[in-house]
Scaffold this motif. Structure first.
Motif, PDB file in Angstrom:
ATOM      1  N   LEU A   1       0.553  -1.533  -0.170  1.00 43.81           N
ATOM      2  CA  LEU A   1      -0.331   0.238  -0.181  1.00 43.81           C
ATOM      3  C   LEU A   1       0.658   1.538  -0.281  1.00 43.81           C
ATOM      4  O   LEU A   1       0.597   2.139  -0.968  1.00 43.81           O
ATOM      5  CB  LEU A   1      -0.981   0.293   0.917  1.00 43.81           C
ATOM      6  N   GLY A   2       2.307   1.419   0.674  1.00 48.30           N
ATOM      7  CA  GLY A   2       2.661   2.298   0.774  1.00 48.30           C
ATOM      8  C   GLY A   2       3.523   2.514  -0.584  1.00 48.30           C
ATOM      9  O   GLY A   2       3.922   3.474  -0.770  1.00 48.30           O
ATOM     10  N   THR A   3       3.776   1.541  -1.052  1.00 53.80           N
ATOM     11  CA  THR A   3       4.318   1.682  -2.647  1.00 53.80           C
ATOM     12  C   THR A   3       3.346   2.256  -3.335  1.00 53.80           C
ATOM     13  O   THR A   3       3.884   3.182  -4.257  1.00 53.80           O
ATOM     14  CB  THR A   3       5.236   0.173  -2.791  1.00 53.80           C
TER      15      THR A   3
ATOM     16  N   GLY B   1       2.563   6.483  -6.011  1.00 51.93           N
ATOM     17  CA  GLY B   1       1.572   6.601  -7.555  1.00 51.93           C
ATOM     18  C   GLY B   1       0.928   5.636  -8.013  1.00 51.93           C
ATOM     19  O   GLY B   1       1.551   4.239  -7.607  1.00 51.93           O
ATOM     20  N   PRO B   2      -0.066   5.269  -8.932  1.00 48.87           N
ATOM     21  CA  PRO B   2      -0.408   3.966  -9.637  1.00 48.87           C
ATOM     22  C   PRO B   2       0.821   3.273  -9.968  1.00 48.87           C
ATOM     23  O   PRO B   2       1.190   3.689 -10.295  1.00 48.87           O
ATOM     24  CB  PRO B   2      -1.829   5.130 -10.035  1.00 48.87           C
ATOM     25  N   ARG B   3       0.535   1.505  -9.647  1.00 51.96           N
ATOM     26  CA  ARG B   3       1.563   1.100 -10.155  1.00 51.96           C
ATOM     27  C   ARG B   3       0.940  -0.304 -10.722  1.00 51.96           C
ATOM     28  O   ARG B   3       0.004  -0.614  -9.469  1.00 51.96           O
ATOM     29  CB  ARG B   3       3.034   1.022  -9.853  1.00 51.96           C
ATOM     30  N   THR B   4       1.446  -0.876 -11.513  1.00 47.66           N
ATOM     31  CA  THR B   4       0.985  -2.544 -11.719  1.00 47.66           C
ATOM     32  C   THR B   4       1.469  -3.412 -10.653  1.00 47.66           C
ATOM     33  O   THR B   4       2.653  -3.411 -10.297  1.00 47.66           O
ATOM     34  CB  THR B   4       1.014  -2.468 -13.389  1.00 47.66           C
TER      35      THR B   4
ATOM     36  N   ARG C   1      -7.241   0.431 -10.929  1.00 40.03           N
ATOM     37  CA  ARG C   1      -7.928   1.607 -12.441  1.00 40.03           C
ATOM     38  C   ARG C   1      -7.427   1.292 -13.693  1.00 40.03           C
ATOM     39  O   ARG C   1      -6.617   0.309 -13.401  1.00 40.03           O
ATOM     40  CB  ARG C   1      -7.156   2.745 -11.727  1.00 40.03           C
ATOM     41  N   PRO C   2      -8.038   1.585 -14.248  1.00 37.12           N
ATOM     42  CA  PRO C   2      -7.656   1.411 -15.937  1.00 37.12           C
ATOM     43  C   PRO C   2      -6.373   2.198 -15.759  1.00 37.12           C
ATOM     44  O   PRO C   2      -5.413   3.022 -15.652  1.00 37.12           O
ATOM     45  CB  PRO C   2      -8.892   1.471 -16.218  1.00 37.12           C
ATOM     46  N   ASN C   3      -5.593   1.366 -16.531  1.00 37.52           N
ATOM     47  CA  ASN C   3      -4.122   1.505 -17.264  1.00 37.52           C
ATOM     48  C   ASN C   3      -4.275   1.815 -18.768  1.00 37.52           C
ATOM     49  O   ASN C   3      -4.002   1.240 -20.154  1.00 37.52           O
ATOM     50  CB  ASN C   3      -3.057   0.355 -16.853  1.00 37.52           C
ATOM     51  N   PRO C   4      -3.357   3.659 -18.785  1.00 35.04           N
ATOM     52  CA  PRO C   4      -3.740   3.780 -20.251  1.00 35.04           C
ATOM     53  C   PRO C   4      -2.574   2.506 -21.287  1.00 35.04           C
ATOM     54  O   PRO C   4      -3.017   2.853 -22.268  1.00 35.04           O
ATOM     55  CB  PRO C   4      -3.853   5.124 -20.255  1.00 35.04           C
TER      56      PRO C   4
ATOM     57  N   SER D   1      -3.661  -2.738 -21.846  1.00 34.11           N
ATOM     58  CA  SER D   1      -5.227  -3.112 -20.753  1.00 34.11           C
ATOM     59  C   SER D   1      -5.618  -3.867 -19.397  1.00 34.11           C
ATOM     60  O   SER D   1      -6.087  -3.911 -19.248  1.00 34.11           O
ATOM     61  CB  SER D   1      -6.454  -3.423 -22.362  1.00 34.11           C
ATOM     62  N   ARG D   2      -4.654  -5.438 -19.944  1.00 31.76           N
ATOM     63  CA  ARG D   2      -4.609  -5.733 -18.942  1.00 31.76           C
ATOM     64  C   ARG D   2      -3.930  -6.140 -17.400  1.00 31.76           C
ATOM     65  O   ARG D   2      -4.364  -6.378 -17.031  1.00 31.76           O
ATOM     66  CB  ARG D   2      -4.200  -7.793 -19.392  1.00 31.76           C
ATOM     67  N   ALA D   3      -3.061  -4.742 -17.167  1.00 33.74           N
ATOM     68  CA  ALA D   3      -1.810  -4.262 -16.093  1.00 33.74           C
ATOM     69  C   ALA D   3      -2.744  -3.355 -16.052  1.00 33.74           C
ATOM     70  O   ALA D   3      -2.709  -2.687 -15.902  1.00 33.74           O
ATOM     71  CB  ALA D   3      -0.548  -4.343 -16.849  1.00 33.74           C
ATOM     72  N   ARG D   4      -3.925  -3.530 -14.811  1.00 29.47           N
ATOM     73  CA  ARG D   4      -4.832  -2.336 -14.200  1.00 29.47           C
ATOM     74  C   ARG D   4      -3.544  -1.831 -13.071  1.00 29.47           C
ATOM     75  O   ARG D   4      -2.991  -2.376 -12.687  1.00 29.47           O
ATOM     76  CB  ARG D   4      -5.600  -2.875 -13.847  1.00 29.47           C
ATOM     77  N   LEU D   5      -4.226  -0.486 -12.782  1.00 28.47           N
ATOM     78  CA  LEU D   5      -3.071   0.592 -11.972  1.00 28.47           C
ATOM     79  C   LEU D   5      -3.626  -0.611 -10.604  1.00 28.47           C
ATOM     80  O   LEU D   5      -5.745   0.275 -10.173  1.00 28.47           O
ATOM     81  CB  LEU D   5      -2.799   1.689 -11.972  1.00 28.47           C
ATOM     82  N   LEU D   6      -2.723  -0.577  -9.362  1.00 25.68           N
ATOM     83  CA  LEU D   6      -3.141  -0.111  -8.663  1.00 25.68           C
ATOM     84  C   LEU D   6      -3.019   0.701  -7.452  1.00 25.68           C
ATOM     85  O   LEU D   6      -2.228   1.872  -8.176  1.00 25.68           O
ATOM     86  CB  LEU D   6      -2.662  -1.657  -7.482  1.00 25.68           C
ATOM     87  N   THR D   7      -3.897   1.470  -6.710  1.00 27.89           N
ATOM     88  CA  THR D   7      -4.118   2.392  -6.222  1.00 27.89           C
ATOM     89  C   THR D   7      -4.425   3.033  -4.834  1.00 27.89           C
ATOM     90  O   THR D   7      -6.028   1.862  -4.590  1.00 27.89           O
ATOM     91  CB  THR D   7      -4.456   3.701  -6.746  1.00 27.89           C
ATOM     92  N   PRO D   8      -4.379   3.342  -3.901  1.00 28.07           N
ATOM     93  CA  PRO D   8      -4.742   3.364  -2.457  1.00 28.07           C
ATOM     94  C   PRO D   8      -6.102   4.334  -2.720  1.00 28.07           C
ATOM     95  O   PRO D   8      -6.162   5.394  -3.227  1.00 28.07           O
ATOM     96  CB  PRO D   8      -3.860   4.083  -1.279  1.00 28.07           C
TER      97      PRO D   8
END
Length: 153
Positions: free
Chosen positions: A49-51, A55-58, A89-92, A95-102
């Motif tokens: 979660l801290g990572t 910023g959002p990351r795959t 969240r969607p990753n622009p 398309s398959r590797a979504r972004l994880l964000t808190p």
């Protein structure tokens, strides 16, 4: 090993370094587990979660950043989403590797251990000094990079 079964100096040093790093990791993980519990997280969930709070990351990006396996991070990421402290969240860019964000609850959970973590950091800085901590970090990075180069051969 030598013919008589005694370790060579390089092997002995590498073994001692490996053991020292493993012990340090275990102690830091234990401290982080206690700190994270105040927010209802585990150390692993707090770390992931801290990572993504940076910023959002795959999930793959998080795994590379933490030096761990993607599958392990995927399980933790899914648990964070199930707990409502993170979301995909969607990753622009992919398309398959979504972004994880808190989520907002995730940001709040991360703030819980901050005072304890700050006290620990200050205590270690006071005991060891900034120069010693920086040199130790530099040496750990150097050792890690050398191991990476060896593995690439």
């Amino acid at each position: 090993m030598t013919v008589d079964g005694t370790p060579r100096p390089a092997e002995s040093l590498l073994g001692e370094a490996s053991l020292a790093v493993a012990r340090l990791h275990a102690r830091l993980l234990s401290a982080h587990e206690r700190m994270a519990r105040t927010s209802g997280l585990t150390a692993a969930r707090w770390q992931v979660l801290g990572t993504v709070a940076e910023g959002p990351r795959t999930v793959s990006d998080v795994a590379r950043h933490l030096g761990t396996r993607r599958q392990s991070v995927q399980r933790i990421a899914d648990a964070l989403v199930d707990a409502g402290v993170a979301e995909y969240r969607p990753n622009p860019a992919h398309s398959r590797a979504r972004l994880l964000t808190p989520t907002e609850a995730g940001h709040e959970a991360l703030r819980g251990p901050d005072p304890q973590r700050a006290r620990m950091a200050e205590a270690l800085l006071t005991e060891l000094g900034e120069d010693e901590l920086r040199q130790t970090l530099d040496h750990l990075h150097t050792l890690s990079e050398a191991v990476d180069r060896w593995e690439e051969r």
